[in-house]
Design an enzyme around this catalytic site. Structure first.
Site: not given
Ligand code: GAL
Length: 667
Positions: A334, A160
Site C-alpha cells: 500500500e 496488517e
Molecule cells: C492501512 C490499511 C488499509 C487502510 C489504509 C489507510 O493501514 O491496511 O486497509 O486502512 O491503512 O491509510
C-alpha cells in the site's frame, strides 16, 4: 526461507520493469457495472497487479456456511481478463457480524480490561482457538476455489497484523492460553517463580493457573512477567499466520504468500513471522507516519520541515527492514497516494512526492509498489482518504504521478539490489525489553536504531537491516544499536567478527529471564569488549552530558553509562570517564549522542572499514540498485545531486526540486 542462519542473496534476475506497479481495489464496494472499465483503466495506466478481497468476508460468506462466490468469480475474471495479476487477501481482519454474534468470546480485550465490539475491524484475539478454526475454514474455502486460478499470482494473509494495537489481548481466553504457554516454557511453577524472581514482593504463584495477565496489577507488574507476555503475544500472531500459510501452500501451489506489515510496529517478531512467507510486504504512508512516529518533544521542527514529503529516512528504514525478511525481496503493498485520514493532521504531499516515494521503494529493491487505493470511497471510515481517483472517478493528483513512473519504467531495466556494506542489527525482543522497562521515558529502541540508521544514510552509504538469524560475517560494518539479550549462538556469531562493529548502550544488559547478568552488563559481550557497566542513568530533555571528542565537543542526552575498563577511549564524558571505547575493530558506545556526534562517529567507523562517507546536504539521500544510483530530494530547495561529471542520467537530471528524483548509471 527456513529458520536459522541465512544469507541475503538479493534477487537473481533483472526485474521486468513493466510489472512493478499495482493497486488495491475493492470490487465489493462498487457497482459491478463499473468493474470492467476500472480494470481496463488500471491496465492502461501501467498497473500490473491488483490486490483484492482482504475485507470481504461478509460478502463471501454472508451466513454461516453459505458461500457466495459468484461476485468474486466475476471480479477475478474481469480483472484477469484485463491482463491484471491478482493478489488475493484472506479476509481474517474483518470477521462478519454473524460470526461475532455466535462466538462473542473471540472479541479482543484492551489493556484497560474492556472488551472491544463489532463495528470497525481487527475485532479478534489471536489466541482464540475458535477464531483460528474459523479463519482456517474461510482460508481453506478461498484457496479451494481460487488456489489454481491462472489469474491469481499470490496471496496476502490477513491485513496488517497488530494494526490498531491489537497484537495483545487481555481477556480470559488470552490468560488461559498464556498459562499454557508458560507451562510449556518453564515446565514447573517453581522454575517460573525462580526465573521471574517472584520472591520479591511475595509474588510467588502456587501453580500456572494462578498467573494472571500483566495489565491488572496495582503498580507495574514484574518485568519478567510483562516480557513473557510480549513473547507469548508475538507467538500467537506467528501461529495464527502459520495456520493460514499451511493451507495456502497446500492448496495454491506456485503462488507467492506475503503479508502487509506496518511501519514501526514492534508488538510481534516480524522476522519469525516472515519465515512462513515468501517475502514481506509493507504499507508505506510517509506523511501519516511522520506525525505518529516522531512524537518526541524534540521533533516539532522536523515534522514541520518534512510535513509534505515525509522523513528522508522513514520509508527507507522500512524498505531495508522488510527486504531483510524476504531474502532481498519485498513489496510495498500500500503506497500513500495523497492525504490520508487517520493522522492528527493530514497534509497533501508536495508535487512529485508520490513519484519520489515510488522510485525510492524501487531503488531500495522493491519488486512491486502498489497504490492504496484505486478510488476514494464516498462512505464509511476512509471517505476522507484519497485514492488514485476521487469519489467522482476523476483521476486524483497521485494518479498522474503513478502514470509518470509507469512511463519512466518502460525505458529502464532495474537490476537486483546488492548487499549493502553496512548491516544494522534489529531485534524485536530488545524492543519489548525496553518497552517493559524503559528506565527513561524517551528511551525508545526504535528511535535509537533509527538515529543510527539515519546517521549512516546522511553519509550516502547504503544499509541492510538484519535480524538475529542473519549471517553477519561478510559485512564490512555491523551496527548493533542495542541488543538487550540474546541466545548464546547470537553472541558467539557476533563475537567472531573481526571487522568493524559498534555496539550501543544497554547491550547485554539483561539475561533471557530479564534479570541483570551476574557479571553486570554488558553480560556476554564482555568476552569481546572487556568492560563493566557500573552505573546507568536516564536524562530528561534539557539535561545532557558534554562529550569530548578530540578537540571538539558534543553532547549525550537520554542515556549515559559509567564504564569500568582499561580499553582505549575515543570519546570521553566531561569528567574523563569513557564514552566510546574500543578493542581492535570492536567498539562500545556508552550513551545516546546528539545527531552530529553520531554522524562523526559513523564517519570514523566507515573510514576505518575502507568506505567513503560523504556528508549529504539536509534532505538529500542516495541509494544504489545494481549499476544505478538514485538521488531523492526532500530539501525545500532545489538541489544538485552528487553525480560524477559526465554521469548518464536515466531519470531526471543533475538539479532536482523538492520532491524530485534523479538516477544515473555508474559507467
Ligand atoms: C492501512 C490499511 C488499509 C487502510 C489504509 C489507510 O493501514 O491496511 O486497509 O486502512 O491503512 O491509510
Amino acid at each position: 526461507m527456513a529458520g536459522g542462519v541465512f544469507r541475503l542473496t538479493h534477487g537473481l534476475s533483472v526485474e521486468r520493469t513493466s510489472e512493478m506497479l499495482g493497486v488495491c481495489y475493492y470490487p465489493e464496494q462498487w457497482a459491478e457495472a463499473r468493474w470492467a472499465d476500472d480494470a481496463r483503466r488500471m491496465a492502461d495506466m501501467g498497473l500490473a497487479y491488483v490486490r483484492i478481497a482482504e475485507f470481504a468476508w461478509a460478502r463471501m460468506e454472508p451466513r454461516e456456511g453459505e458461500y457466495e462466490w459468484g461476485w468474486l468469480d466475476r471480479a477475478i475474471e474481469t480483472l484477469a481478463g484485463a491482463g491484471l495479476k491478482i493478489v488475493l487477501g484472506t479476509p481474517t481482519a474483518t470477521p462478519p457480524y454473524w460470526l461475532i454474534a455466535k462466538y462473542p468470546e473471540i472479541l479482543p480485550v484492551g489493556i484497560d480490561g474492556r472488551q472491544r465490539g463489532f463495528g470497525s475491524r481487527r475485532h479478534v484475539s489471536f489466541s482464540s482457538a475458535v477464531y483460528r478454526r474459523e479463519a482456517r475454514r474461510i482460508v481453506d474455502a478461498m484457496a479451494t476455489r481460487y488456489g489454481s486460478h491462472p489469474g491469481v499470482a499470490g496471496w496476502q494473509t490477513d491485513n496488517e497484523y497488530g494494526c490498531h494495537d491489537t497484537a495483545r489481548s487481555y481477556g480470559d481466553l488470552d490468560r488461559e492460553a498464556f498459562q499454557v504457554w508458560l507451562a510449556e516454557r518453564y515446565g514447573s511453577i517453581e522454575a517460573l517463580n525462580e526465573a521471574w524472581g517472584n520472591v520479591f514482593w511475595s509474588m510467588e504463584y502456587p501453580d500456572f493457573g494462578a498467573v494472571g495477565l500483566p495489565n491488572a496489577t496495582v503498580t507495574e507488574p514484574n518485568p519478567s512477567h510483562a516480557l513473557d507476555f510480549a513473547r507469548f503475544a508475538s507467538d500467537m500472531v506467528v501461529e495464527f499466520n502459520r495456520a493460514q500459510t499451511e493451507i495456502l501452500r497446500r492448496k495454491s501451489p506456485g503462488r507467492f504468500i506475503t503479508h502487509n506489515f506496518m511501519q514501526r510496529t514492534l508488538t510481534f517478531d516480524h522476522f519469525r513471522l516472515a519465515e512462513d512467507l515468501d517475502f514481506a510486504s509493507w504499507d508505506s504512508y510517509p506523511l501519516g507516519k511522520l506525525e505518529v512516529i516522531f512524537d518526541d518533544d524534540r521533533d516539532a521542527e522536523l515534522k514541520r520541515t518534512y510535513a509534505r514529503v515525509g522523513h528522508p529516512d522513514g520509508p527507507a528504514f522500512h524498505h531495508d527492514l522488510y527486504r531483510a525478511m524476504g531474502n532481498g525481496r519485498f513489496w510495498v503493498m500500500e503506497q500513500q497516494p495523497g492525504p490520508v485520514n487517520w493522522a492528527p493532521w493530514n497534509p497533501a504531499p508536495v508535487s512529485g512526492a508520490v513519484r519520489l516515494w515510488t522510485w525510492e521503494a524501487l531503488a531500495h529493491g522493491a519488486d512491486v509498489v502498489s497504490y492504496f487505493r484505486w478510488r476514494q470511497p464516498p462512505f464509511a471510515q476512509e471517505q476522507m482518504h484519497t485514492g488514485l481517483h476521487r469519489p467522482d472517478d476523476s483521476p486524483d493528483f497521485g494518479a498522474e504521478e503513478a502514470m509518470r513512473v509507469a512511463e519512466e519504467l518502460k525505458s529502464l531495466a532495474l537490476e537486483p539490489t546488492a548487499p549493502a556494506p553496512v548491516a544494522l542489527f534489529f531485534d524485536y525482543q530488545t524492543a519489548w525489553t525496553y518497552e517493559v522497562q524503559p528506565q527513561g521515558r524517551d528511551f525508545d529502541y526504535f528511535r535509537l536504531c533509527f538515529d543510527w540508521y539515519s546517521a549512516v544514510r546522511r553519509l550516502g552509504i547504503d544499509v541492510d537491516i538484519v535480524g538475529s538469524g542473519h549471517d553477519l560475517a561478510d559485512y564490512p560494518v555491523v551496527l548493533v544499536p542495542s541488543l538487550a539479550m540474546a541466545e548464546d549462538a547470537v553472541w558467539q556469531r557476533l563475537g567472531r567478527r573481526t571487522k568493524t562493529t559498534l555496539y550501543g548502550p544497554r547491550t547485554g544488559s539483561k539475561t533471557l529471564n530479564m534479570g541483570i547478568p551476574e557479571t553486570l552488563p554488558p553480560g556476554p559481550l564482555a568476552e569481546t569488549l572487556p568492560l563493566r557497566v557500573l552505573q546507568v542513568e536516564s536524562l530528561r530533555p534539557g539535561v545532557a552530558h558534554t562529550l569530548r571528542i578530540g578537540n571538539r565537543t558534543g553532547s549525550a542526552s537520554r542515556w549515559a553509562e559509567r564504564l569500568e575498563t582499561d580499553l582505549d577511549a575515543d570519546i570521553r564524558f566531561d569528567d574523563g570517564t569513557p564514552a566510546l571505547v574500543r578493542k581492535g575493530q570492536q567498539r562500545y558506545l556508552a550513551c545516546w549522542p546528539d545527531d552530529e556526534t553520531l554522524v562523526d562517529i559513523m564517519t570514523d567507523l566507515m573510514r576505518d572499514a575502507g568506505l567513503e562517507p560523504a556528508l549529504l546536504p539536509d534532505g538529500l539521500r542516495l541509494r544504489r540498485r545494481g549499476s544505478i544510483t538514485f538521488a531523492f530530494n526532500r530539501n525545500s530547495q532545489a538541489m544538485e545531486v552528487p553525480a560524477p561529471a559526465g554521469a548518464r542520467f536515466v531519470v531526471g537530471g543533475r538539479t532536482i526540486p523538492n520532491g524530485g528524483v534523479a538516477a544515473w548509471r555508474d559507467e
